[in-house]
Design a protein around this motif. Structure first.
Motif, PDB file in Angstrom:
ATOM      1  N   LEU A  90      -6.921  11.607  12.170  1.00  0.00           N
ATOM      2  CA  LEU A  90      -6.971  10.086  11.299  1.00  0.00           C
ATOM      3  C   LEU A  90      -5.381  10.282  10.880  1.00  0.00           C
ATOM      4  CD1 LEU A  90     -10.012  10.664   9.038  1.00  0.00           C
ATOM      5  CD2 LEU A  90      -9.732   9.126  11.126  1.00  0.00           C
ATOM      6  N   THR A  91      -4.748  11.285  10.719  1.00  0.00           N
ATOM      7  CA  THR A  91      -3.385  11.125  10.107  1.00  0.00           C
ATOM      8  C   THR A  91      -2.419  11.934  11.301  1.00  0.00           C
ATOM      9  OG1 THR A  91      -3.895  13.273   9.157  1.00  0.00           O
ATOM     10  CG2 THR A  91      -3.705  11.421   7.803  1.00  0.00           C
ATOM     11  N   ALA A  92      -3.027  11.826  12.551  1.00  0.00           N
ATOM     12  CA  ALA A  92      -2.221  12.414  13.750  1.00  0.00           C
ATOM     13  C   ALA A  92      -1.892  13.724  13.550  1.00  0.00           C
ATOM     14  CB  ALA A  92      -0.968  11.371  13.936  1.00  0.00           C
ATOM     15  N   LEU A  93      -2.693  14.636  12.913  1.00  0.00           N
ATOM     16  CA  LEU A  93      -2.225  15.922  12.742  1.00  0.00           C
ATOM     17  C   LEU A  93      -2.581  16.731  14.221  1.00  0.00           C
ATOM     18  CD1 LEU A  93      -3.656  16.999   9.173  1.00  0.00           C
ATOM     19  CD2 LEU A  93      -1.231  16.902   9.926  1.00  0.00           C
ATOM     20  N   ILE A  94      -2.978  15.856  15.245  1.00  0.00           N
ATOM     21  CA  ILE A  94      -3.065  16.740  16.275  1.00  0.00           C
ATOM     22  C   ILE A  94      -2.047  16.789  17.166  1.00  0.00           C
ATOM     23  CG2 ILE A  94      -4.800  16.838  18.635  1.00  0.00           C
ATOM     24  CD1 ILE A  94      -6.562  15.170  17.229  1.00  0.00           C
TER      25      ILE A  94
END
Lengths: 334, 315, 347
Positions: A59-63
């Motif tokens: 969702l918050t591009a933490l990957i």
């Protein structure tokens, strides 16, 4: 198709996340749809490997991208699309509008800085407070989450706190900027049950005070019953069922949900042999054709193996990815 | 699944029957299951091309050394005054040394000596260091302190000085020189083994073994040793390279082999002494030493990379 | 405290008792040399033959330490552990070695409790060789039978542990523990690291094996729902002491100790309606530092019913109606429940 209101805080549509492995791109999260309303707590339920954590990190591009990537879909937070935002813009969103807390606070707290300093830093960055004001507010937050002797303990390091206290610190850090959405990934799984009760109560208090929405990721159906308003059940990276809390527990619409409810050992009177779901959760590279759950399902028929299976809406606003959803009257919790 | 006029039975009973019908999950990790640990290590190792090349090279050298008496074209100790310092020719592929002895033959015999010396030194180091390291790491407390203090005292001596001192006491000769190298290495091995044992000692399976009532020697033998073997083998490989270099150094200083015995180190020494008269003779032993040491190192690195995961593999 | 002293109301006749733990104390050296940690501070309970007793508590309760002390993996400071009348704690080294046949353990972590460099046959075979001197073909035959008994195929004998899943590894660990038909198996959080489905399968397996072999289980866990299911009796520990002990049914329905009540109250129930309606007791604060425990009852710092006497004197265990004992001043002072449960207190 999910009943979404125009004023939902978060709308996730057709989200798919892939990872590049030795065997090419593997789809770990497949076509996930859900919404989170303002001030609502959404539960994201699944076993390990179901894709629940990856979904929320995406969702918050933490990957890390690579090796991961958002293959498709949209994530709209307060009417603003997050997918495709620049990393600078995302950095402003994280911490400020969306906060994360994790299962193991030691991995998110920097052991080299005092807890007060870590909270103050967030306030300085997102709220542009000066040093003095940020520190005072940090101490205030620590006190608010129930850390005794906050002014003194703010000067201590994470390793000097117990597990439950560290989670409180994490919560303080997460809510210090009054985010609109808090993503809590198994925040109490590693805690003793009495401490868990305290932390869950604290989260509820924080939610009431700041009007946050919460996405609560867990595999524990007991905790879900306690804190969630609506639930999304994930399996094999796909949404299997989505329903309000009472519907999910008393009128489950997917065999996997029924299986999970049946398998939970009850603290109430003994009920004979424990039930279980035979087999094990699938790996993304080895998903069967058709329904991901079909190899383990007691209600499987031929139609289940011919995919893809669509998510259908049932009366009452429930969603189910089961071909036989309208046929089966599944048994919920007793 | 009984269907009674269209109503499908659901609920806990269905799940209980379903579980009973499904045989307990028999599938073992099939992707790795059919391939044993050994084969997987081989596959990984063979992918490390440098390490494989190093291994092949070393095997060739060893074979040549073993068959030296058969292969060598000349008697390595046969002097031939008429052919002093001849350049490489069809008769003497690598020329001759200051006494007219054929260099190829001396290199082949020298390989035997140098390799044997290296293995001997490492064997002595292991002999002296393995058991103290095991005991020190496993039992801890005062015995650990005692052994480690002894090891550290030995290590405070500059290695070369220590080797010289031992040779001075025992007298010159290759055997004594390699004992010296072994003694220098032993405390390092002991420390390494101790570290490895410390890690293994905390593992739950050691506790499980104790709870079964397994005797301590048996625990050391069947549980500790096999789990420190892999990192140990890597270090042994590296130590072999080092020992070879040490032998060369000692022989170069005249503390190793006695003439007319040949080792690569002594060949180097002789060539160096007469370098003004013939520059070529220093090259074959120099390159041979360098390549072998390099090969041992590459082999060690390759082993470490392909073994590392196996031992620590948990999930 | 002998078995006769404690009115266990519904407990076992003397000859049925397999394990009797009496006033067990285990102390560790704390961080400060002069402040030892009393991990187990006077624990007593009994276990009947062929039965399961659950030991529950949170971090710092000392429950795992009790298990290890019984196994003599760590030294006990004082007390007795009687297995069929024989005190395990006073056995000589040789006697202990032969006693190992009778008490075995299954550990929490299915990944590190088995030697990764040994094949399954050797892992399960170790107790057979060490305790009973069985080797070779006979050993392999028994290993195959054991694998079968725990639901695994003997085809997999020569595989390494890492080739199995967590649940399968625990089955192997159970096979290893049962190899020589011990009288007692201590399960130290043996299912805590498994997911719910696998956990249930293992529990069913344990129940089956108990039924077949008559082995007793000491089930150490923090998951109350699981303990309720598998254990006929339960011991509730807090900071090294037994707070309450008795038939699981009774404790879970009508707890007599405030900590037991709080513990049960804290367990979330997978039923939103019940969850909304239930009366919850949420403890404040955290367990005290075990190297610096409070005087009197260890639970004073968090107890909702705390009275003055609790701060100075450790309550003696008193019998509870319905079976078992409880260590709480509420039984003798204040409302003077005298064997009653907290449920009886009108709130």
């Amino acid at each position: 198709m999910a009943s979404e209101k125009a004023d939902d805080l978060l709308v996730v549509k057709d989200l798919s996340v892939e990872f590049f492995t030795g065997h090419g791109w593997e789809r770990v999260v497949d076509d996930v749809n859900f919404t989170v309303g303002w001030g609502e707590t959404l539960g994201l339920v699944g076993e390990s490997g179901s894709g629940k954590s990856v979904t929320c990190m995406a969702l918050t591009a933490l990957i890390p991208m690579p090796p991961g990537r958002v293959a498709s879909g949209s994530v709209v937070l307060d009417r603003r699309e997050l997918v495709g935002l620049s990393s600078k813009a995302l950095e402003r969103v994280r911490g400020d509008q969306v906060a994360n807390i994790f299962q193991e606070p030691m991995t998110s707290l920097n052991p080299a800085f005092t807890v007060g300093e870590q909270i103050a830093e967030m306030l300085r960055r997102h709220r542009h407070l000066d040093k003095r004001a940020a520190w005072d507010r940090a101490v205030e937050m620590l006190d608010r989450v129930g850390i005794p002797n906050a002014p003194r303990r703010a000067k201590e390091y994470p390793h000097q706190f117990s597990g439950g206290m560290r989670q409180r610190v994490m919560i303080a850090m997460a809510v210090s900027c009054e985010p609109k959405l808090l993503i809590a990934d198994e925040p109490t799984t590693a805690l003793d049950v009495t401490i868990q009760a305290q932390v869950l109560d604290l989260l509820k208090d924080m939610q009431d005070e700041f009007g946050m929405s919460i996405i609560f990721i867990t595999h524990d159906l007991g905790v879900v019953a306690q804190v969630c308003d609506r639930v999304v059940v994930l399996y094999g990276g796909r949404v299997m069922e989505q329903a309000g809390i009472d519907d999910l527990y008393f009128h489950p619409a997917h065999p996997y949900t029924e299986g999970l409810l049946t398998a939970m050992p009850q603290i109430g009177p003994r009920s004979g042999r424990l039930a279980s779901i035979p087999g094990s959760t699938p790996v993304p590279s080895a998903l069967p054709d058709g329904c991901a759950f079909s190899p383990r399902c007691p209600y499987v028929v031929d139609a289940c193996r011919r995919g893809p299976i669509p998510l259908v809406e049932l009366p009452g606003g429930r969603l189910s990815r089961c071909v036989r959803a309208d046929e089966l009257t599944l048994v919920g919790t007793r | 699944m009984t269907e009674l006029s269209g109503v499908v039975e659901t609920g806990p009973e269905v799940w209980r029957r379903h579980a009973a019908e499904h045989v307990v999950e028999q599938s073992v990790d099939e992707s790795g299951g059919n391939v044993s640990a050994r084969r997987r290590f081989l596959r990984r190792f063979l992918g490390q091309r440098l390490a494989v090349a190093a291994l092949i090279f070393l095997v060739i050298v060893i074979v040549l050394a073993i068959f030296a008496p058969v292969i060598a074209p000349f008697n390595p100790n046969k002097n031939n005054v008429r052919e002093i310092f001849s350049s490489p020719s069809s008769k003497h592929w690598l020329g001759t040394d200051q006494l007219g002895r054929d260099t190829v033959s001396r290199m082949l015999y020298g390989a035997r000596v140098s390799l044997l010396a290296a293995f001997e030194a490492v064997a002595i180091a292991l002999l002296l260091g393995l058991v103290p390291g095991l005991v020190s790491g496993f039992f801890g407390r005062w015995i650990d302190v005692l052994i480690m203090r002894i090891a550290e005292s030995i290590m405070t001596f500059p290695p070369l000085l220590l080797a010289i001192a031992i040779v001075a006491v025992r007298g010159p000769g290759l055997g004594n020189a390699m004992v010296a190298v072994g003694v220098v290495f032993a405390p390092r091995f002991a420390r390494l083994v101790r570290g490895l044992v410390l890690a293994v000692r905390e593992e739950t399976y050691i506790e499980a073994s104790r709870s079964i009532g397994t005797s301590t020697p048996r625990i050391l033998r069947t549980h500790v040793l096999p789990n420190i073997l892999s990192p140990l083998v890597v270090q042994i490989s590296l130590a072999l390279g080092f020992s070879m270099l040490a032998e060369a150094g000692l022989s170069f200083l005249g503390l190793g082999v006695r003439p007319p015995q040949a080792s690569w180190g002594s060949l180097l020494q002789v060539a160096y002494a007469s370098i003004s008269r013939n520059t070529f003779q220093a090259i074959p032993p120099g390159i041979a030493i360098m390549l072998c040491v390099l090969a041992f190192n590459l082999l060690g690195d390759g082993l470490r990379d392909s073994l590392g995961k196996e031992v620590r593999r948990g999930k | 405290m002998t078995a006769v002293d404690l009115d266990r109301g519904g407990a076992h006749a003397a000859h049925d008792v397999l394990l009797s733990v009496r006033d067990l104390h285990v102390t560790f050296k704390g961080r400060a040399r002069d402040r030892p940690v009393r991990a187990v501070n006077g624990v007593s309970f009994e276990l009947a033959r062929g039965e399961t007793i659950g030991v529950v508590g949170e971090s710092g309760s000392g429950k795992s330490t009790v298990g290890r002390a019984i196994m003599r993996l760590i030294p006990a400071e004082s007390g007795q552990v009687l297995l069929d009348g024989r005190d395990l704690l006073t056995l000589s080294r040789d006697e202990l070695r032969s006693a190992r046949k009778d008490v075995q353990m299954v550990f929490q972590d299915p990944y590190s409790s088995m030697n990764p460099a040994m094949v399954v046959a050797d892992i399960i075979g170790e107790p057979l060789e060490v305790q009973a001197g069985i080797k070779g073909a006979e050993r392999n035959r028994r290993v195959a039978a054991l694998l079968d008994a725990v639901g695994l195929s003997s085809r997999h004998q020569m595989r390494y542990p890492y080739e199995f899943s967590g649940g399968q590894r625990q089955r192997i660990a159970i096979a290893r523990a049962l190899a020589n038909r011990p009288k007692l198996v201590i399960l130290d959080e043996a299912v805590s690291a498994l997911d719910v489905s696998t956990q249930n399968q293992i529990i069913n397996l344990l129940e089956d094996l108990q039924h077949e072999m008559g082995v007793s289980f000491l089930f150490i866990a923090h998951d109350l729902a699981v303990v309720r299911h598998i254990a006929r009796r339960t011991v509730v520990m807090y900071l090294g002491k037994v707070m309450e002990e008795g038939p699981s049914e009774r404790i879970f329905e009508r707890p007599a100790h405030p900590y037991a009540e709080a513990l049960l109250s804290a367990v979330p129930i997978p039923n939103p309606v019940t969850q909304r309606q239930r009366k919850r007791v949420v403890l404040t604060g955290e367990p005290p530092d075990p190297s610096n425990p409070p005087a009197g009852c260890p639970f004073v710092t968090r107890c909702t019913y705390v009275m003055d006497v609790c701060r100075t004197t450790m309550p003696e265990p008193t019998p509870v109606t319905g079976g078992g004992i409880v260590a709480c001043h509420l039984q003798t002072s204040g409302p003077a429940l005298a064997g009653g449960s907290l449920v009886d207190l009108a709130r």
